[in-house]
Design a protein around this motif. Structure first.
Motif, PDB file in Angstrom:
ATOM      1  N   CYS A   1       0.838  -1.011  -0.036  1.00 25.90           N
ATOM      2  CA  CYS A   1      -0.138   0.049   0.011  1.00 25.90           C
ATOM      3  C   CYS A   1       1.019   1.337   0.080  1.00 25.90           C
TER       4      CYS A   1
ATOM      5  N   CYS B   1       0.584   3.004   3.866  1.00 23.65           N
ATOM      6  CA  CYS B   1       0.969   2.536   5.083  1.00 23.65           C
ATOM      7  C   CYS B   1       2.206   1.479   4.897  1.00 23.65           C
TER       8      CYS B   1
ATOM      9  N   HIS C   1      -5.111   0.210   0.777  1.00 23.13           N
ATOM     10  CA  HIS C   1      -6.193  -0.138   1.725  1.00 23.13           C
ATOM     11  C   HIS C   1      -7.247   0.705   1.657  1.00 23.13           C
TER      12      HIS C   1
ATOM     13  N   CYS D   1      -6.437   3.633   4.379  1.00 22.44           N
ATOM     14  CA  CYS D   1      -5.469   4.275   3.692  1.00 22.44           C
ATOM     15  C   CYS D   1      -5.698   5.200   2.313  1.00 22.44           C
TER      16      CYS D   1
HETATM   17 ZN   LIG Z   1      -2.488   0.663   3.744  1.00 23.92          ZN
END
Ligand SMILES: [Zn+2]
Ligand SMILES: [Zn+2]
Length: 186
Positions: A125, A128, A149, A157
């Motif tokens: 991702c 993150c 995400h 996210c």
């Molecule tokens: Zn993420």
């Protein structure tokens, strides 16, 4: 999914008419109130059609379309007359039909949360940096095609807190189903 924004015709309410292109072959008929008609490859030629919009394949933001001329002359693509042949269509291309009715082609689609389908390689991702597991709620950004995400309360996210854009590109990260571009921006 690609869309067309069509200028209203005589007697129609003001405001651009938005139409999703759900059929892979669509004739452009300048004389019709809504100048689009889905057709099949096996249909006989439509006498009123000046051109056909053809889906060349691909999905999502990678779906490709072309404008295939049926009658020479009269139609303009981004201000240039088109005679015969097939022209690739790009986001924000302007088509002007014989008679002067304008329409804009758009490949934008709204951002939606879907279970991550998985990929050949692990995908991390961009917010993150953790791996996105197959089946986790995620968003494939309509602007850049990168997955993030979007797990409420855990890893939100894509639309993270006060951020206004995708973590990987400047595309707005709203999840209300709205499109960010319409011909009124021109
Ligand atoms: Zn993420
Ligand atoms: Zn993006």
């Amino acid at each position: 999914m690609a869309s067309l924004f069509i200028e209203p015709g005589p007697g129609q309410a003001p405001g651009w008419l938005g139409r999703h292109l759900v059929s892979p072959r669509i004739n452009l008929l300048p004389a019709d109130p809504i100048p689009l008609r889905a057709c099949a490859a096996s249909d006989p030629p439509d006498a009123g059609a000046v051109a056909t919009l053809l889906c060349l394949g691909g999905a999502g933001i990678r779906q490709r379309w072309a404008l295939c001329m049926r009658q020479p002359g009269g139609l303009h693509l981004n201000g240039q007359p088109v005679f015969l042949g097939q022209m690739p269509l790009r986001h924000r291309d302007e088509i002007v039909l014989p008679g002067g009715r304008r329409m804009f082609f758009s490949t934008e689609r709204p951002a939606v949360i879907t279970p991550f389908p998985g990929a050949d390689q692990p995908v991390s991702c961009p917010r993150c940096r953790r791996e996105i597991e197959p089946g986790q709620p995620a968003v494939c950004c309509p602007g850049c095609g990168v997955w993030s995400h979007q797990i409420p309360g855990y890893l939100p996210c894509y639309a993270y807190e006060d951020t206004k854009t995708c973590p990987a590109c400047p595309h707005p990260n709203n999840l209300d189903g709205s499109l960010t571009w319409s011909p009124e921006d021109i």
